[in-house]
Write a protein that holds these residues in place. Sequence first.
Motif, PDB file in Angstrom:
ATOM      1  N   LEU A   1       0.840  -1.206   0.000  1.00 56.75           N
ATOM      2  CA  LEU A   1       0.000   0.000   0.000  1.00 56.75           C
ATOM      3  C   LEU A   1       0.869   1.248   0.000  1.00 56.75           C
ATOM      4  CD1 LEU A   1      -2.907  -0.661   2.543  1.00 56.75           C
ATOM      5  CD2 LEU A   1      -3.021  -0.635   0.056  1.00 56.75           C
ATOM      6  N   ARG A   2       1.939   1.195   0.797  1.00 54.71           N
ATOM      7  CA  ARG A   2       2.822   2.352   0.911  1.00 54.71           C
ATOM      8  C   ARG A   2       3.495   2.667  -0.422  1.00 54.71           C
ATOM      9  NH1 ARG A   2       7.444   0.515   3.470  1.00 54.71           N
ATOM     10  NH2 ARG A   2       8.551   0.978   1.558  1.00 54.71           N
TER      11      ARG A   2
ATOM     12  N   THR B   1       0.815   3.903  -3.005  1.00 54.17           N
ATOM     13  CA  THR B   1       0.382   5.260  -2.686  1.00 54.17           C
ATOM     14  C   THR B   1       1.487   6.259  -3.012  1.00 54.17           C
ATOM     15  OG1 THR B   1      -0.948   4.333  -0.878  1.00 54.17           O
ATOM     16  CG2 THR B   1      -0.628   6.713  -0.867  1.00 54.17           C
TER      17      THR B   1
ATOM     18  N   TRP C   1       1.735   6.847  -6.731  1.00 50.85           N
ATOM     19  CA  TRP C   1       0.629   7.715  -7.141  1.00 50.85           C
ATOM     20  C   TRP C   1       1.048   9.181  -7.069  1.00 50.85           C
ATOM     21  CZ3 TRP C   1      -3.719   9.116  -3.301  1.00 50.85           C
ATOM     22  CH2 TRP C   1      -4.759   9.765  -3.954  1.00 50.85           C
TER      23      TRP C   1
ATOM     24  N   SER D   1       3.266  11.434   4.921  1.00 57.62           N
ATOM     25  CA  SER D   1       1.835  11.100   4.849  1.00 57.62           C
ATOM     26  C   SER D   1       0.976  12.233   5.401  1.00 57.62           C
ATOM     27  CB  SER D   1       1.554   9.807   5.612  1.00 57.62           C
ATOM     28  OG  SER D   1       2.247   8.738   5.017  1.00 57.62           O
TER      29      SER D   1
ATOM     30  N   SER E   1     -12.989   8.462  -4.575  1.00 50.59           N
ATOM     31  CA  SER E   1     -11.588   8.032  -4.592  1.00 50.59           C
ATOM     32  C   SER E   1     -10.668   9.061  -3.954  1.00 50.59           C
ATOM     33  CB  SER E   1     -11.140   7.701  -6.014  1.00 50.59           C
ATOM     34  OG  SER E   1     -11.641   8.637  -6.924  1.00 50.59           O
TER      35      SER E   1
ATOM     36  N   MET F   1     -10.766   8.125  -0.416  1.00 55.70           N
ATOM     37  CA  MET F   1     -10.029   6.874  -0.235  1.00 55.70           C
ATOM     38  C   MET F   1      -8.519   7.135  -0.219  1.00 55.70           C
ATOM     39  SD  MET F   1     -11.873   4.444   0.424  1.00 55.70           S
ATOM     40  CE  MET F   1     -13.578   3.983   0.465  1.00 55.70           C
ATOM     41  N   GLY F   2      -8.057   8.020  -1.104  1.00 60.28           N
ATOM     42  CA  GLY F   2      -6.641   8.369  -1.113  1.00 60.28           C
ATOM     43  C   GLY F   2      -6.236   9.039   0.192  1.00 60.28           C
TER      44      GLY F   2
ATOM     45  N   LEU G   1      -5.884   6.453   2.825  1.00 55.36           N
ATOM     46  CA  LEU G   1      -4.638   5.686   2.696  1.00 55.36           C
ATOM     47  C   LEU G   1      -3.493   6.378   3.422  1.00 55.36           C
ATOM     48  CD1 LEU G   1      -4.618   4.392  -0.979  1.00 55.36           C
ATOM     49  CD2 LEU G   1      -4.521   3.022   1.107  1.00 55.36           C
TER      50      LEU G   1
ATOM     51  N   THR H   1      -3.874   5.892   7.007  1.00 55.98           N
ATOM     52  CA  THR H   1      -3.511   4.504   7.313  1.00 55.98           C
ATOM     53  C   THR H   1      -1.989   4.342   7.413  1.00 55.98           C
ATOM     54  OG1 THR H   1      -5.479   3.776   6.126  1.00 55.98           O
ATOM     55  CG2 THR H   1      -3.802   2.109   6.555  1.00 55.98           C
ATOM     56  N   MET H   2      -1.259   4.998   6.518  1.00 61.49           N
ATOM     57  CA  MET H   2       0.204   4.936   6.554  1.00 61.49           C
ATOM     58  C   MET H   2       0.731   5.458   7.897  1.00 61.49           C
ATOM     59  SD  MET H   2       1.056   3.747   3.603  1.00 61.49           S
ATOM     60  CE  MET H   2      -0.480   2.844   3.619  1.00 61.49           C
TER      61      MET H   2
END
Lengths: 174, 101
Positions: A31-32, A35, A38, A107, A131, A134-135, A138, A141-142
């Motif tokens: 995920l890291r 992301t 991105w 983050s 989205s 959601m980004g 993320l 979450t990091m």
Amino acid sequence: MGMSYDAATPLRNDVGLELSGPWAAYWVAMLRVLTGWWFFHSGVGKLLDSGLNFGAAGYLQGMSGTTLGPLATFLAGFPDLLGALVPLGETAIGLGLMFGVLVRLASFFGALFMSLFFVGNASFGHGLVNSDLMGLLLFVTMIVFAAGRYYGLDALIERTEFVRNRPRLKYLLG
Amino acid sequence: MQSNDVDLVDRLAMALSGGLLLLGVVGTGLVETFDGPPRGAAPVTNDAGQVVAQPTVDPNVRTALVVGALLVLLAYALYRIAVPRVEAGTERATPETQPGD
């Protein structure tokens, strides 16, 4: 670490539904990196196409009247600074996440970017969970999982004498 | 509760799935980004709607790599369901089972 089990009649064995440590670490790292890619892609694309003169002020000015309007219009007052900071910031956030360096700090700024995009893009036609949100989640979450500690350089950085003597740095690393 | 056991199947699933995912997104993405416009995965069109630049890497190839990564995870999940793993400390003595040699 006994691994003997009756493979012929699986239901005779206990079925474990516990969290798998290695899989959790692996997935947090994936995920890291994704992301990070991105944001890295977004930042480098801007650097290649418009150098340090990315035009962000108009977008932010257009956010007046939204929840983050005061912040956005304040930032829009520094167009030259933004023209450099947006592409450099996105690139740095992306590199930080991909290599796992200063992941929590990176983050935080990623979440700041995504808060502006979430409110500014306002693509709420399919509801508030889009989205952009959601980004944003993320990046949070990091931070919560200290994602840089899994296959990331923060795992090594946090073991240095410098960081061990300054434990508060772990709120920026990890 | 957490388990720290990984076996060859775990490692294979992680390596194959992760490799496909990173290749489809990051590896081919690097090529696409640095090989001129478009930097994304869609053609560049002008104001008249004509395509003026095509992606270097076919987006279908890239999405296939991503879908492949997901299918590896699905295959791994089905395997784990079919062949559950006994965690250390939870196994029971089963008289019918002979110790492995």
